[in-house]
Each structure stands twice: as structure tokens, then as C-alpha cells.
Design an enzyme around this catalytic site. Structure first.
Site, PDB file in Angstrom:
ATOM      1  N   CYS A   1       0.835  -1.196   0.000  1.00 48.36           N
ATOM      2  CA  CYS A   1       0.000   0.000   0.000  1.00 48.36           C
ATOM      3  C   CYS A   1       0.876   1.254   0.000  1.00 48.36           C
ATOM      4  O   CYS A   1       1.473   1.574  -1.015  1.00 48.36           O
ATOM      5  CB  CYS A   1      -1.000  -0.038   1.150  1.00 48.36           C
ATOM      6  SG  CYS A   1      -2.394   1.087   0.911  1.00 48.36           S
TER       7      CYS A   1
ATOM      8  N   HIS B   1      -3.221  -5.378   0.942  1.00 51.31           N
ATOM      9  CA  HIS B   1      -2.719  -5.676   2.287  1.00 51.31           C
ATOM     10  C   HIS B   1      -2.619  -7.184   2.541  1.00 51.31           C
ATOM     11  O   HIS B   1      -3.508  -7.774   3.165  1.00 51.31           O
ATOM     12  CB  HIS B   1      -3.626  -5.034   3.338  1.00 51.31           C
ATOM     13  CG  HIS B   1      -3.515  -3.553   3.380  1.00 51.31           C
ATOM     14  ND1 HIS B   1      -2.621  -2.904   4.199  1.00 51.31           N
ATOM     15  CD2 HIS B   1      -4.159  -2.589   2.671  1.00 51.31           C
ATOM     16  CE1 HIS B   1      -2.731  -1.602   4.007  1.00 51.31           C
ATOM     17  NE2 HIS B   1      -3.654  -1.381   3.079  1.00 51.31           N
TER      18      HIS B   1
ATOM     19  N   GLU C   1      -0.858  -8.702   4.664  1.00 44.36           N
ATOM     20  CA  GLU C   1      -0.699  -8.971   6.098  1.00 44.36           C
ATOM     21  C   GLU C   1      -2.035  -9.169   6.805  1.00 44.36           C
ATOM     22  O   GLU C   1      -2.073  -9.653   7.935  1.00 44.36           O
ATOM     23  CB  GLU C   1       0.103  -7.841   6.761  1.00 44.36           C
ATOM     24  CG  GLU C   1      -0.636  -6.545   6.971  1.00 44.36           C
ATOM     25  CD  GLU C   1      -0.738  -5.635   5.749  1.00 44.36           C
ATOM     26  OE1 GLU C   1      -1.192  -4.484   5.921  1.00 44.36           O
ATOM     27  OE2 GLU C   1      -0.376  -6.053   4.629  1.00 44.36           O
TER      28      GLU C   1
END
Length: 192
Positions: free
Chosen positions: A82, A170, A172
Site C-alpha cells: 500500500c 494488504h 498482512e
């Protein structure tokens, strides 16, 4: 043993740490993670993850601490997600500090603001992947030296150039270690 640094300034730092450690374990690689905020913190790291947040603020921090010059001079592998993707690019639609390590132009918040965030099934490096897009940028232009890893709706959302990987979404925030494993392999290939 390899050490993956995670910039401890903004974004999903803890989530990146958890999924990186999970990927290391799944790959049976002797490695660890370390939170990084200063030049001294990064000196024993073999790679760095720059997560989401406000890219202009993160860029100013990198310049102020000397991390920006260090990253450019040493060439350690970087995974930028990002805002991290924005920082890795050479150009963006805003005037802000950039690392300029991927020959690309990025449109910040290209998919819209917070309320326009979304999730979608995508292909990443020809593998099925669940993408989570939060105020996500996209890549509007790349040079021939940049490898496209993923597109969504004809927009480039993931790229790799040399030891640098930029992701608009994202990873994660998922349980899928695919992207972090790709980064760990890149770090391993750069460790002498």
C-alpha cells in the site's frame, strides 16, 4: 539466519510481523523479524517491509532518519505494501519523498478513499489470492524492467523490479503467506 525488518511507524506492523514469522516457519527457514525505526535498527536486517499508512509521512521519516539513503545505497530487498508501494515508486500523483527504487508511476488512493475499500479474489503471480484493498493505490505506468505480478480490473496492483516488490493491497491482513514467502525467497537470494 536471516532478519526481516519491519518499519515500525504506521500501518499493520504487528500483522506483518506475525505473517512473516508464520511464513519463515512454514518454509523451515532460520529467520526472525525485527521492528525498525532508526538507522541503527536496520543495520543487521537482510530485508525490510514497509507497510501501509500515510506515504508522505513515512517518506519524511525515512529521509529524516537517514533510512532513505541507507536503503538506496545498500540495496537490501524491500516489500512495500500500500503506502510502501507508493514509496518504492519513482513517481506519484502527489509531491512527496519517494525511494524511487521501482521504475513506476503510482496513483495514490487510486481505488478511492476509505469508504471505497473492498476485497476481491485476484491472481497473484498466477496463484489464487484474496486481496484486501484499503485506500489502495494502483500503478499507472511501468518501464520494461518491471515485472507485473498482479492486475485487478486492468489496473496493475503488484510489481517486482530486481529485489523490490510493491503490492497495492494488504497481504498482512490475510492468513495467506504466499507474498511473504516470495519476499523471503528474494531476501535469501540476496544474502551473501
Amino acid at each position: 539466519m536471516i532478519t526481516i525488518g519491519i518499519l515500525d511507524l504506521q500501518g499493520d506492523v504487528e500483522e506483518h510481523q506475525i505473517i512473516t514469522e508464520k511464513a519463515l516457519k512454514e518454509m523451515k527457514i532460520d529467520g526472525t523479524t525485527k521492528l525498525v525505526n532508526t538507522l541503527d535498527d536496520i543495520k543487521d536486517c537482510n530485508g525490510l517491509i514497509i507497510s501501509g499508512g500515510e506515504s508522505s509521512t513515512i517518506g519524511m521519516h525515512l529521509e529524516k532518519t537517514g533510512l532513505s539513503n541507507y536503503l538506496k545505497e545498500t540495496g537490501i530487498p524491500i516489500l512495500g505494501t500500500c503506502a510502501g508501494l507508493v514509496l518504492l515508486s519513482k513517481k506519484t500523483d502527489q509531491d512527496q519523498p519517494l525511494l524511487g527504487l521501482i521504475d513506476s508511476t503510482v496513483k495514490r488512493n487510486g481505488f478511492g478513499r476509505q469508504r471505497m475499500s473492498f476485497e476481491s479474489e485476484i491472481k497473484f503471480n498466477n496463484e489464487d489470492y484474496h486481496g484486501i484493498f484499503i485506500r489502495a493505490p494502483y500503478i499507472s505506468q511501468i518501464s520494461d524492467d518491471v515485472e507485473v505480478l498482479s492486475k485487478y480490473d486492468d489496473k496493475i496492483i503488484a510489481v517486482k523490479q530486481n529485489q523490490y516488490i510493491g503490492i497495492a493491497f494488504h497481504p498482512e491482513l490475510t492468513e495467506d503467506t504466499l507474498i511473504h514467502k516470495l519476499f523471503i525467497l528474494e531476501v535469501e537470494s540476496c544474502v551473501v
